[in-house]
Design a protein around this motif. Structure first.
Motif, PDB file in Angstrom:
ATOM      1  N   ARG A  17       0.797  -1.295   0.071  1.00 15.74           N
ATOM      2  CA  ARG A  17       0.069  -0.103  -0.017  1.00 15.74           C
ATOM      3  C   ARG A  17       0.867   1.095  -0.102  1.00 15.74           C
ATOM      4  NH1 ARG A  17      -4.620  -1.816   4.267  1.00 15.74           N
ATOM      5  NH2 ARG A  17      -5.455  -3.496   3.173  1.00 15.74           N
ATOM      6  N   TYR A  18       0.342   2.241  -0.335  1.00  7.56           N
ATOM      7  CA  TYR A  18       0.913   3.512  -0.325  1.00  7.56           C
ATOM      8  C   TYR A  18       0.223   4.620   0.505  1.00  7.56           C
ATOM      9  CZ  TYR A  18       3.856   1.782  -4.310  1.00  7.56           C
ATOM     10  OH  TYR A  18       4.687   0.977  -4.923  1.00  7.56           O
ATOM     11  N   THR A  19       1.107   5.572   1.180  1.00  5.38           N
ATOM     12  CA  THR A  19       0.417   6.465   1.936  1.00  5.38           C
ATOM     13  C   THR A  19       0.011   7.723   1.150  1.00  5.38           C
ATOM     14  OG1 THR A  19       2.599   7.630   2.415  1.00  5.38           O
ATOM     15  CG2 THR A  19       1.821   5.804   3.973  1.00  5.38           C
ATOM     16  N   ALA A  20      -0.942   8.306   1.728  1.00  7.63           N
ATOM     17  CA  ALA A  20      -1.480   9.392   0.677  1.00  7.63           C
ATOM     18  C   ALA A  20      -0.718  10.814   0.987  1.00  7.63           C
ATOM     19  CB  ALA A  20      -2.896   9.888   1.452  1.00  7.63           C
ATOM     20  N   GLY A  21      -0.808  11.497  -0.091  1.00  2.27           N
ATOM     21  CA  GLY A  21       0.040  12.806  -0.051  1.00  2.27           C
ATOM     22  C   GLY A  21       0.983  12.868  -1.051  1.00  2.27           C
ATOM     23  N   GLU A  22       1.791  14.144  -1.095  1.00  2.00           N
ATOM     24  CA  GLU A  22       2.749  14.334  -2.148  1.00  2.00           C
ATOM     25  C   GLU A  22       3.953  13.157  -2.052  1.00  2.00           C
ATOM     26  OE1 GLU A  22       4.511  18.103  -2.537  1.00  2.00           O
ATOM     27  OE2 GLU A  22       2.782  19.008  -1.830  1.00  2.00           O
ATOM     28  N   ASN A  23       4.531  13.110  -1.171  1.00  2.49           N
ATOM     29  CA  ASN A  23       5.531  12.039  -1.109  1.00  2.49           C
ATOM     30  C   ASN A  23       4.997  10.883  -0.501  1.00  2.49           C
ATOM     31  OD1 ASN A  23       7.425  13.787  -1.953  1.00  2.49           O
ATOM     32  ND2 ASN A  23       7.598  14.799   0.280  1.00  2.49           N
ATOM     33  N   ALA A  24       4.322   9.951  -1.327  1.00  2.40           N
ATOM     34  CA  ALA A  24       3.595   8.865  -0.807  1.00  2.40           C
ATOM     35  C   ALA A  24       4.714   7.767  -0.498  1.00  2.40           C
ATOM     36  CB  ALA A  24       2.876   8.074  -2.128  1.00  2.40           C
ATOM     37  N   LEU A  25       4.707   6.841   0.538  1.00  2.00           N
ATOM     38  CA  LEU A  25       5.814   6.010   1.131  1.00  2.00           C
ATOM     39  C   LEU A  25       4.968   4.689   0.675  1.00  2.00           C
ATOM     40  CD1 LEU A  25       8.460   5.392   2.752  1.00  2.00           C
ATOM     41  CD2 LEU A  25       6.790   5.329   4.724  1.00  2.00           C
ATOM     42  N   ALA A  26       5.800   3.652   0.248  1.00  2.00           N
ATOM     43  CA  ALA A  26       5.333   2.403   0.078  1.00  2.00           C
ATOM     44  C   ALA A  26       5.276   1.401   1.456  1.00  2.00           C
ATOM     45  CB  ALA A  26       6.145   1.787  -1.021  1.00  2.00           C
ATOM     46  N   ILE A  27       4.635   0.581   1.717  1.00  2.00           N
ATOM     47  CA  ILE A  27       4.469  -0.040   2.813  1.00  2.00           C
ATOM     48  C   ILE A  27       3.917  -1.486   2.328  1.00  2.00           C
ATOM     49  CG2 ILE A  27       3.636  -0.512   5.148  1.00  2.00           C
ATOM     50  CD1 ILE A  27       2.993   2.422   5.571  1.00  2.00           C
ATOM     51  N   ALA A  28       5.210  -2.407   2.361  1.00  2.00           N
ATOM     52  CA  ALA A  28       4.679  -3.874   2.136  1.00  2.00           C
ATOM     53  C   ALA A  28       4.606  -4.514   3.441  1.00  2.00           C
ATOM     54  CB  ALA A  28       5.741  -4.286   1.238  1.00  2.00           C
TER      55      ALA A  28
END
Length: 154
Positions: A17-28
């Motif tokens: 999944r990816y966090t919301a916002g400009e600088n999306a962060l991937a989380i696996a």
């Protein structure tokens, strides 16, 4: 010191999944099946360890990791808790992965997937025949008794 090193196989494809916002962060997130070396009843046993990885490591997991592949992970254990919808406190333990890498070649991984498929098919047919040279749970070949008498050297 909080350091964990595990080797096992993914039980399913990583969930990314990816966090919301400009600088999306991937989380696996994935679960690693880690074989136990010793079991009381002689049957193969495994522990199922929840793992989470962030950022570029998560993007790597999304692209290259899939069910059945054998990997090595290094990271730290993290515990936490939350209250579920029923109002009960739930405690969690997972490995926060700092690095992960392949523990076998692509060909070995493909061979494992094929052998798993064949053994599932045999189990479905009820066949219990096995070779005396079958691989044991620790990854080494079982050598039959008396083989040393057949070897051409001392």
């Amino acid at each position: 010191m909080n350091k964990v090193i595990l080797m096992g196989r993914l039980t399913r494809d990583p969930e990314v999944r990816y966090t919301a916002g400009e600088n999306a962060l991937a989380i696996a997130r994935y679960i690693l099946a880690v074989d136990r070396r010793f079991s009381r009843d002689g049957e193969a046993a495994a522990d199922f360890i929840s793992c989470v990885v962030f950022g570029r490591g998560a993007e790597f997991a999304e692209k290259y990791l899939n069910k059945g592949i054998r990997i090595v992970v290094c990271g730290r254990i993290q515990t936490g808790s939350y209250t579920n919808r029923e109002g009960q406190k739930v405690y969690t333990t997972e490995v926060v992965v700092e690095e992960h890498e392949f523990a076998e070649s692509k060909a070995a991984s493909d061979n494992y997937a094929v052998s798993q498929s064949h053994s599932q098919q045999r189990a479905a047919r009820g066949s219990s025949k096995s070779s005396s040279y079958a691989e044991s749970s620790d990854g080494f070949m079982n050598i039959p008794d008396g083989i040393d008498e057949q070897l051409p050297f001392d």
